[in-house]
Design a protein around this motif. Structure first.
Motif, PDB file in Angstrom:
ATOM      1  N   LYS A 160      -5.721  45.739  22.561  1.00 29.83           N
ATOM      2  CA  LYS A 160      -5.378  45.156  23.860  1.00 29.83           C
ATOM      3  C   LYS A 160      -6.680  44.699  24.510  1.00 29.83           C
ATOM      4  N   ASP A 161      -6.736  43.452  24.906  1.00 25.38           N
ATOM      5  CA  ASP A 161      -7.950  42.883  25.523  1.00 25.38           C
ATOM      6  C   ASP A 161      -9.188  43.159  24.672  1.00 25.38           C
ATOM      7  N   GLY A 162      -9.020  43.007  23.352  1.00 22.75           N
ATOM      8  CA  GLY A 162     -10.169  43.142  22.459  1.00 22.75           C
ATOM      9  C   GLY A 162     -10.543  44.576  22.107  1.00 22.75           C
ATOM     10  N   GLU A 163      -9.836  45.563  22.647  1.00 21.75           N
ATOM     11  CA  GLU A 163     -10.169  46.970  22.369  1.00 21.75           C
ATOM     12  C   GLU A 163      -8.952  47.672  21.756  1.00 21.75           C
ATOM     13  N   PHE A 164      -9.175  48.576  20.756  1.00 18.34           N
ATOM     14  CA  PHE A 164      -8.075  49.366  20.225  1.00 18.34           C
ATOM     15  C   PHE A 164      -7.770  50.513  21.183  1.00 18.34           C
ATOM     16  N   VAL A 165      -6.497  50.630  21.564  1.00 20.45           N
ATOM     17  CA  VAL A 165      -6.100  51.744  22.423  1.00 20.45           C
ATOM     18  C   VAL A 165      -4.906  52.452  21.787  1.00 20.45           C
ATOM     19  N   GLU A 166      -4.794  53.763  22.027  1.00 17.33           N
ATOM     20  CA  GLU A 166      -3.661  54.516  21.485  1.00 17.33           C
ATOM     21  C   GLU A 166      -2.385  54.091  22.192  1.00 17.33           C
ATOM     22  N   VAL A 167      -1.300  53.928  21.415  1.00 13.76           N
ATOM     23  CA  VAL A 167       0.007  53.638  22.012  1.00 13.76           C
ATOM     24  C   VAL A 167       1.031  54.586  21.401  1.00 13.76           C
ATOM     25  N   SER A 168       2.179  54.681  22.005  1.00 13.67           N
ATOM     26  CA  SER A 168       3.212  55.582  21.478  1.00 13.67           C
ATOM     27  C   SER A 168       3.870  54.929  20.263  1.00 13.67           C
ATOM     28  N   TRP A 169       4.527  55.747  19.411  1.00 16.24           N
ATOM     29  CA  TRP A 169       5.241  55.206  18.242  1.00 16.24           C
ATOM     30  C   TRP A 169       6.334  54.231  18.674  1.00 16.24           C
ATOM     31  N   PRO A 170       7.178  54.547  19.707  1.00 14.13           N
ATOM     32  CA  PRO A 170       8.201  53.559  20.089  1.00 14.13           C
ATOM     33  C   PRO A 170       7.578  52.221  20.470  1.00 14.13           C
ATOM     34  N   GLU A 171       6.460  52.255  21.183  1.00 15.14           N
ATOM     35  CA  GLU A 171       5.827  50.990  21.577  1.00 15.14           C
ATOM     36  C   GLU A 171       5.323  50.230  20.345  1.00 15.14           C
ATOM     37  N   ALA A 172       4.726  50.970  19.391  1.00 15.91           N
ATOM     38  CA  ALA A 172       4.204  50.314  18.193  1.00 15.91           C
ATOM     39  C   ALA A 172       5.331  49.727  17.354  1.00 15.91           C
ATOM     40  N   LEU A 173       6.409  50.488  17.198  1.00 15.54           N
ATOM     41  CA  LEU A 173       7.499  50.019  16.327  1.00 15.54           C
ATOM     42  C   LEU A 173       8.312  48.894  16.950  1.00 15.54           C
ATOM     43  N   GLU A 174       8.212  48.742  18.264  1.00 11.57           N
ATOM     44  CA  GLU A 174       8.927  47.640  18.910  1.00 11.57           C
ATOM     45  C   GLU A 174       8.272  46.296  18.624  1.00 11.57           C
ATOM     46  N   LEU A 175       7.006  46.349  18.177  1.00  8.25           N
ATOM     47  CA  LEU A 175       6.318  45.086  17.889  1.00  8.25           C
ATOM     48  C   LEU A 175       7.025  44.377  16.738  1.00  8.25           C
ATOM     49  N   GLU A 176       7.322  43.114  16.925  1.00  2.78           N
ATOM     50  CA  GLU A 176       8.137  42.352  15.988  1.00  2.78           C
ATOM     51  C   GLU A 176       7.540  42.362  14.569  1.00  2.78           C
ATOM     52  N   ASP A 177       6.215  42.114  14.451  1.00  2.00           N
ATOM     53  CA  ASP A 177       5.650  41.992  13.107  1.00  2.00           C
ATOM     54  C   ASP A 177       5.585  43.333  12.385  1.00  2.00           C
ATOM     55  N   VAL A 178       5.440  44.462  13.110  1.00  2.00           N
ATOM     56  CA  VAL A 178       5.415  45.777  12.471  1.00  2.00           C
ATOM     57  C   VAL A 178       6.780  46.060  11.843  1.00  2.00           C
ATOM     58  N   LEU A 179       7.825  45.814  12.634  1.00  2.00           N
ATOM     59  CA  LEU A 179       9.179  46.067  12.122  1.00  2.00           C
ATOM     60  C   LEU A 179       9.474  45.229  10.895  1.00  2.00           C
ATOM     61  N   SER A 180       9.144  43.940  10.966  1.00  2.00           N
ATOM     62  CA  SER A 180       9.480  43.076   9.834  1.00  2.00           C
ATOM     63  C   SER A 180       8.665  43.476   8.604  1.00  2.00           C
ATOM     64  N   LYS A 181       7.396  43.908   8.800  1.00  2.00           N
ATOM     65  CA  LYS A 181       6.590  44.313   7.645  1.00  2.00           C
ATOM     66  C   LYS A 181       7.146  45.602   7.030  1.00  2.00           C
ATOM     67  N   LEU A 182       7.598  46.538   7.855  1.00  2.00           N
ATOM     68  CA  LEU A 182       8.175  47.770   7.323  1.00  2.00           C
ATOM     69  C   LEU A 182       9.451  47.463   6.535  1.00  2.00           C
ATOM     70  N   LYS A 183      10.248  46.522   7.074  1.00  4.68           N
ATOM     71  CA  LYS A 183      11.485  46.152   6.360  1.00  4.68           C
ATOM     72  C   LYS A 183      11.160  45.506   5.020  1.00  4.68           C
ATOM     73  N   GLU A 184      10.088  44.698   5.000  1.00  7.10           N
ATOM     74  CA  GLU A 184       9.649  44.063   3.757  1.00  7.10           C
ATOM     75  C   GLU A 184       9.324  45.136   2.706  1.00  7.10           C
ATOM     76  N   LEU A 185       8.617  46.187   3.159  1.00  5.46           N
ATOM     77  CA  LEU A 185       8.185  47.246   2.235  1.00  5.46           C
ATOM     78  C   LEU A 185       9.372  48.008   1.666  1.00  5.46           C
ATOM     79  N   GLU A 186      10.446  48.072   2.424  1.00  5.07           N
ATOM     80  CA  GLU A 186      11.643  48.825   1.985  1.00  5.07           C
ATOM     81  C   GLU A 186      12.360  48.118   0.847  1.00  5.07           C
ATOM     82  N   LYS A 187      12.154  46.787   0.726  1.00  6.01           N
ATOM     83  CA  LYS A 187      12.948  46.019  -0.250  1.00  6.01           C
ATOM     84  C   LYS A 187      12.604  46.403  -1.685  1.00  6.01           C
TER      85      LYS A 187
END
Ligand code: SF4
Ligand code: SF4
Ligand code: SF4
Length: 309
Positions: free
Chosen positions: A282-309
């Protein structure tokens, strides 16, 4: 099975018929160096460093492909054997970077060990040297072909143990090198990053990228663990420096099942000190976020679904 009795360095040795001289000598406690010999894929006989003197033979014989026979008289370190081994090592060193100080294989390298054993400080042969770019394309494996001694163990392991045939010898003569199809890099090949080739490489040509710079080989202790992510029961080594896990490495063929990439990475996350909380830039710095916030990110979800195939 019938036995045969031969004499090795003056000692009478009895082994089952069909045993190679190399195995008979090692069983009797005698040292014979090998580069290309792989107990899982025996019978290659390419590097010739294992030559021995067999009474009555017209030339020195590669012990890894020569069957022990009744009445055979073998010498494993006669002057002509030592001379031949020294020449082979010098030829290899003639086209090898003098890189031991920073090489990740320092302390666990057969070329280094044998040069030490036979007292070779430098090669008497001078000539052209390779200057291949280092292949860092695979995030788990580093290939430095400048250090490759063309023993072929990686090629045979990939084909016969892993059944992938991703790599093979390419080109001819001085240009001969191990390469994936079309001489592409590992990332663009069909490599599944099992790292079995790394586990059998006798020198620093293939290394674990995740262990680079994490400690000298003599500082690392290995502990075998069985993966618990599925019921296949793959085994691998946790690499400890002190009491800290610095990485996970594959077992050599014959020392455990090959470990899939998912298992190896999973184990690395489980045992290492890496943060288990998701980090978001965020704003050029890595910050800790909660798992729900991370998993809500569109590209994370789609990449995890890709791995499941
Ligand atoms: S591969 Fe072996 S001999 Fe070559 S630089 Fe590394 S440690 Fe030294
Ligand atoms: S990592 Fe596995 S699949 Fe890839 S080249 Fe090595 S042995 Fe073959
Ligand atoms: S990369 Fe290693 S195992 Fe493969 S041929 Fe070269 S030295 Fe042998």
């Amino acid at each position: 099975m019938a036995n045969v009795t031969l004499t090795i360095n003056g000692k009478e040795v009895t082994v089952p018929a069909g045993t190679r001289v190399l195995d008979a000598a090692r069983e009797a406690g005698f040292f014979i160096p090998t580069f290309c010999h792989d107990p899982e894929n025996p019978g290659y006989g390419g590097c010739r460093i294992c030559v021995v003197n067999i009474k009555g033979a017209r030339t020195l014989m590669a012990s890894c492909v020569t069957e022990a026979t009744n009445g055979m008289v073998v010498e494993t370190e006669s002057p002509d054997v030592v001379e031949a081994r020294k020449t082979i090592i010098e030829l290899l060193l003639a086209n090898h970077p003098a890189d031991c100080l920073t090489c990740d294989k320092n302390g666990d390298c057969r070329l280094q060990d044998y040069a030490y054993r036979y007292g070779i400080r430098e090669s008497g042969f001078k000539g052209e040297k390779h200057s291949y770019p280092i292949d860092n394309s695979n995030p788990y494996i580093t290939r430095d072909l400048n250090k490759c001694i063309l023993c072929g163990r990686c090629v045979r392991t990939c084909a016969q143990v892993q059944e992938r045939q991703v790599i093979d010898f390419a080109y001819r003569g001085f240009q001969t090198r191990v390469a994936p199809a079309m001489d592409t890099n590992l990332a663009e090949s069909d490599c599944v990053s099992c790292a079995r080739c790394v586990a059998v490489c006798p020198v620093g040509a293939l290394n674990y990228a995740n262990l680079a710079g994490k400690g000298r080989t003599y500082e690392i202790a290995k502990k075998q663990v069985t993966c618990s992510f599925c019921d296949a029961g793959c085994q691998f080594d946790l690499n400890y420096k002190g009491d800290k896990v610095v990485g996970v490495s594959a077992k050599a063929p014959g020392q455990g099942r090959p470990l899939c990439l998912k298992g190896r990475l999973g184990m690395e996350l489980r045992y290492s000190d890496q943060p288990l909380t998701p980090m978001l830039k965020k704003d050029g710095e890595f910050v800790e976020v909660s798992w729900p916030e991370a998993l809500e990110l569109e590209d994370v979800l789609s990449k995890l679904k890709e791995l499941e195939k």
